[in-house]
Design a protein around this motif. Structure first.
Motif, PDB file in Angstrom:
ATOM      1  N   ARG A 252       0.833  -1.207   0.000  1.00 40.38           N
ATOM      2  CA  ARG A 252       0.000   0.000   0.000  1.00 40.38           C
ATOM      3  C   ARG A 252       0.869   1.259   0.000  1.00 40.38           C
ATOM      4  N   SER A 253       2.037   1.147   0.654  1.00 40.32           N
ATOM      5  CA  SER A 253       2.947   2.292   0.729  1.00 40.32           C
ATOM      6  C   SER A 253       3.528   2.610  -0.640  1.00 40.32           C
ATOM      7  N   GLN A 254       3.862   1.584  -1.416  1.00 42.05           N
ATOM      8  CA  GLN A 254       4.369   1.801  -2.768  1.00 42.05           C
ATOM      9  C   GLN A 254       3.284   2.382  -3.668  1.00 42.05           C
ATOM     10  N   LYS A 255       2.078   1.857  -3.549  1.00 42.26           N
ATOM     11  CA  LYS A 255       0.984   2.345  -4.391  1.00 42.26           C
ATOM     12  C   LYS A 255       0.703   3.815  -4.116  1.00 42.26           C
ATOM     13  N   LYS A 256       0.842   4.213  -2.861  1.00 44.48           N
ATOM     14  CA  LYS A 256       0.628   5.614  -2.501  1.00 44.48           C
ATOM     15  C   LYS A 256       1.642   6.514  -3.182  1.00 44.48           C
ATOM     16  N   GLU A 257       2.856   5.981  -3.407  1.00 48.46           N
ATOM     17  CA  GLU A 257       3.924   6.748  -4.055  1.00 48.46           C
ATOM     18  C   GLU A 257       4.024   6.437  -5.549  1.00 48.46           C
ATOM     19  N   ASN A 258       3.028   5.698  -6.076  1.00 45.42           N
ATOM     20  CA  ASN A 258       2.985   5.336  -7.501  1.00 45.42           C
ATOM     21  C   ASN A 258       4.203   4.520  -7.935  1.00 45.42           C
ATOM     22  N   VAL A 259       4.677   3.657  -7.051  1.00 44.34           N
ATOM     23  CA  VAL A 259       5.793   2.767  -7.376  1.00 44.34           C
ATOM     24  C   VAL A 259       5.232   1.479  -7.962  1.00 44.34           C
ATOM     25  N   GLN A 260       5.648   1.151  -9.167  1.00 48.36           N
ATOM     26  CA  GLN A 260       5.216  -0.072  -9.824  1.00 48.36           C
ATOM     27  C   GLN A 260       6.153  -1.212  -9.439  1.00 48.36           C
ATOM     28  N   ASP A 261       5.609  -2.258  -8.850  1.00 48.75           N
ATOM     29  CA  ASP A 261       6.448  -3.352  -8.371  1.00 48.75           C
ATOM     30  C   ASP A 261       5.659  -4.654  -8.422  1.00 48.75           C
ATOM     31  N   SER A 262       6.378  -5.773  -8.310  1.00 47.91           N
ATOM     32  CA  SER A 262       5.725  -7.080  -8.320  1.00 47.91           C
ATOM     33  C   SER A 262       6.590  -8.087  -7.587  1.00 47.91           C
ATOM     34  N   SER A 263       5.981  -9.180  -7.163  1.00 49.85           N
ATOM     35  CA  SER A 263       6.732 -10.238  -6.490  1.00 49.85           C
ATOM     36  C   SER A 263       7.740 -10.879  -7.438  1.00 49.85           C
ATOM     37  N   ASP A 264       7.403 -10.944  -8.717  1.00 46.56           N
ATOM     38  CA  ASP A 264       8.336 -11.512  -9.698  1.00 46.56           C
ATOM     39  C   ASP A 264       9.599 -10.664  -9.807  1.00 46.56           C
ATOM     40  N   LEU A 265       9.437  -9.342  -9.780  1.00 43.90           N
ATOM     41  CA  LEU A 265      10.597  -8.458  -9.866  1.00 43.90           C
ATOM     42  C   LEU A 265      11.434  -8.541  -8.589  1.00 43.90           C
ATOM     43  N   LEU A 266      10.776  -8.643  -7.444  1.00 40.90           N
ATOM     44  CA  LEU A 266      11.505  -8.800  -6.186  1.00 40.90           C
ATOM     45  C   LEU A 266      12.314 -10.091  -6.197  1.00 40.90           C
ATOM     46  N   TYR A 267      11.705 -11.164  -6.647  1.00 40.40           N
ATOM     47  CA  TYR A 267      12.419 -12.446  -6.741  1.00 40.40           C
ATOM     48  C   TYR A 267      13.630 -12.324  -7.661  1.00 40.40           C
ATOM     49  N   LYS A 268      13.439 -11.688  -8.793  1.00 38.37           N
ATOM     50  CA  LYS A 268      14.538 -11.511  -9.747  1.00 38.37           C
ATOM     51  C   LYS A 268      15.679 -10.722  -9.112  1.00 38.37           C
TER      52      LYS A 268
ATOM     53  N   HIS B 135      14.522   3.860  -2.469  1.00 40.58           N
ATOM     54  CA  HIS B 135      15.159   3.008  -3.467  1.00 40.58           C
ATOM     55  C   HIS B 135      16.619   2.854  -3.077  1.00 40.58           C
ATOM     56  N   VAL B 136      17.016   1.647  -2.736  1.00 44.48           N
ATOM     57  CA  VAL B 136      18.384   1.400  -2.288  1.00 44.48           C
ATOM     58  C   VAL B 136      19.040   0.343  -3.168  1.00 44.48           C
ATOM     59  N   GLU B 137      20.338   0.225  -2.995  1.00 43.22           N
ATOM     60  CA  GLU B 137      21.114  -0.777  -3.721  1.00 43.22           C
ATOM     61  C   GLU B 137      20.507  -2.158  -3.528  1.00 43.22           C
ATOM     62  N   SER B 138      20.521  -2.959  -4.555  1.00 43.17           N
ATOM     63  CA  SER B 138      20.043  -4.346  -4.618  1.00 43.17           C
ATOM     64  C   SER B 138      18.591  -4.445  -5.069  1.00 43.17           C
ATOM     65  N   HIS B 139      17.900  -3.321  -5.226  1.00 43.68           N
ATOM     66  CA  HIS B 139      16.513  -3.354  -5.687  1.00 43.68           C
ATOM     67  C   HIS B 139      16.337  -2.507  -6.946  1.00 43.68           C
ATOM     68  N   SER B 140      15.415  -2.941  -7.808  1.00 40.17           N
ATOM     69  CA  SER B 140      15.170  -2.236  -9.067  1.00 40.17           C
ATOM     70  C   SER B 140      14.288  -1.015  -8.891  1.00 40.17           C
ATOM     71  N   VAL B 141      13.498  -1.019  -7.816  1.00 37.93           N
ATOM     72  CA  VAL B 141      12.567   0.082  -7.563  1.00 37.93           C
ATOM     73  C   VAL B 141      12.605   0.435  -6.083  1.00 37.93           C
ATOM     74  N   ALA B 142      11.861   1.456  -5.711  1.00 39.52           N
ATOM     75  CA  ALA B 142      11.774   1.853  -4.303  1.00 39.52           C
ATOM     76  C   ALA B 142      10.916   0.841  -3.549  1.00 39.52           C
TER      77      ALA B 142
END
Length: 502
Positions: free
Chosen positions: A100-116, A157-164
């Motif tokens: 919900r926090s990402q959606k509030k900031e309009n961050v597009q993310d998914s579990s598949d991207l996190l796994y990757k 958005h920190v090192e090791s992640h593609s998005v915030a």
């Protein structure tokens, strides 16, 4: 290194390291001689469906979710409070996708991207099934914490992640709210009670736990499962040296002081397998010598640079916080300095951090010139001035040929010059938070033996099994995130086990 070799080495080396630190373990109420799985006792003092060893972030999460799943739960914690855990004193980073926090900031993310991202950052050394489980289940765990009222300090958005997706939570309030929830759910929480042994039947099934308090020993029946959530071994320096290398024998821990590896030892004696125990297994961070619970990477990510006593930069400052610690420990005298200027005072986050530093350590050193600052910090002045001037000049060129810093953190922010007096500096040291190697589990958090078969009745959650989600590196946010998420998964699955007795 193959699992077979890790099996052979871990049994020999871990027990050797534990024996070398028997004195420190004894002081903490953990006897090496008694850390062996025992047969069923003649009398049970307490009975529950699920028994959890450890009352930190992973342990409380496991206990609560087992209780929410209908099990009667007892949780034992050796300390007098859950606030003594690594989770409670951590920076509070929680990686989750689609929140919900990402959606509030309009961050597009998914579990598949996190796994990757997890698999990429750990060089595919994380267990794919466990990484996939974390990537999907961490969202549920995070949203649960939000429903409990845990404050979100910052989404970054920190090192090791593609998005915030690094959700910085108030870790102390997280633990307070989980302890309150445990009481509300009816978890039997026994403080000042150390788990000392696993109890097994003649079929090799774990059937309970032996614990010790000031009142004496007690045998607690676990009709369904025991969950080990007793942390790692960052407070056991001989073991840190055995698995991480000699440089880690003198690294003070910021984490739970009770994390001495007792749970790992008990499980190993039962034939449990380990995962990623070798190499740089200690998770380092930055701290001030006189305030061991204060971490400082945010000051660097807001625009500061890191230099050593010779006045030289030694890494790309946008990297992960534990990488900062890992590089700092390799510098002369195992120390470094964060340098910044007055323009960073405009950052609300930095201002808050610096206020905490001023309260706890007398504040950073301040000076009107770089050369004077170097003298106050005992840094070689000529090299220091050259380093800062070169850094500033490269910013004008949008380049950093030495270390490649093009952002403040992750892909966010542009590096800023250190050119506006007064200038500031503070000496920092590498400290450890937790260890990254541990028991091998499947994606249900069931402990595995060296044949990759489950050990009946035994689960593991949190730091004690972080080797499944990392290796020489641990993806940022999977520390606190892993504690709560793996605790949740272990608790739910442990409660589903068929009881071994009525």
């Amino acid at each position: 290194m193959s699992d077979k070799r890790e099996n052979q080495l871990s049994r020999r080396t871990f027990i050797k390291g534990a024996a070398a630190s028997a004195g420190s373990l004894a002081l903490l109420g953990v006897g090496i001689e008694s850390a062996v799985a025992l047969p069923a006792p003649k009398k049970w003092d307490e009975k529950a469906d699920v028994v959890v060893a450890g009352g930190g972030g992973a342990g409380l999460s496991a206990a609560i979710w087992a209780r929410k799943s209908g099990a009667k739960v007892i949780c034992v914690e050796k300390a007098s409070t859950s606030m003594a855990s690594s989770t409670a004193v951590s920076a509070g980073g929680f990686a989750a996708a689609g929140t919900r926090s990402q959606k509030k900031e309009n961050v597009q993310d998914s579990s598949d991207l996190l796994y990757k991202d997890i698999m990429s950052f750990t060089n595919n050394e994380a267990d794919p099934a466990v990484a996939k489980m974390y990537s999907t289940q961490s969202l549920k765990a995070y949203e649960w914490l939000m429903d409990l009222g845990v404050p979100l300090v910052l989404l970054q958005h920190v090192e090791s992640h593609s998005v915030a997706r690094e959700h910085w939570l108030n870790a102390a309030q997280l633990m307070q709210l989980m302890e309150k929830e445990a009481g509300k759910q009816g978890v039997g929480l026994y403080l000042n009670t150390a788990a000392t042994n696993l109890l097994v039947n003649d079929k090799g099934r774990v059937i309970g736990l032996r614990a010790k308090s000031k009142k004496g020993e007690m045998n607690i029946m676990a009709k369904k499962s025991v969950i080990l959530a007793s942390g790692g071994f960052a407070a056991n320096l001989p073991l840190c040296g055995e698995f991480g290398g000699p440089e880690f024998r003198a690294v003070e821990t910021l984490g739970g002081k009770g994390n001495v590896g007792d749970g790992l030892l008990v499980a190993l004696r039962l034939g449990a397998a380990t995962k990623n125990m070798y190499g740089s297994v200690v998770n380092e961070n930055l701290a001030i010598a006189s305030a061991a619970n204060v971490t400082l990477p945010q000051v660097v990510w807001d625009g500061g640079i890191l230099v050593n006593k010779d006045g030289k930069r030694f890494m790309r400052e946008s990297r992960a916080c534990f990488e900062m610690g890992g590089e700092t420990i390799l510098q002369p005298d195992r120390t470094a300095f964060i340098i910044w200027d007055s323009s960073m005072k405009k950052s609300p986050l930095t201002s808050r951090k610096l206020a905490r530093e001023a309260t706890l350590s007398g504040g950073p050193v301040q000076s009107g010139s770089l050369r004077e600052l170097a003298a106050k910090l005992n840094i070689k002045p000529d090299q220091f001035e050259e380093t800062v001037n070169k850094y500033n000049s490269n910013i004008d060129k949008n380049a950093d040929p030495d270390f490649g810093r093009t952002t403040l953190s992750g892909t966010e922010g542009k590096p800023v010059k250190i050119a506006v007096p007064p200038f500031y500096g503070i000496q920092i040291f590498a400290k450890s938070y937790w260890t990254k190697g541990g028991l091998k589990t499947d994606d249900r958090c069931r402990a595995l033996n060296w044949d990759n078969k489950t050990i009946p009745g035994l689960y593991a959650a949190g730091e004690i099994m972080f080797g499944n989600i990392g290796s020489k590196v641990l993806t940022m946010g999977t520390g606190v995130g892993g504690a709560v998420t793996f605790g949740m998964v272990a608790g739910e699955n442990a409660a589903k086990e068929k009881p071994w007795t009525k």
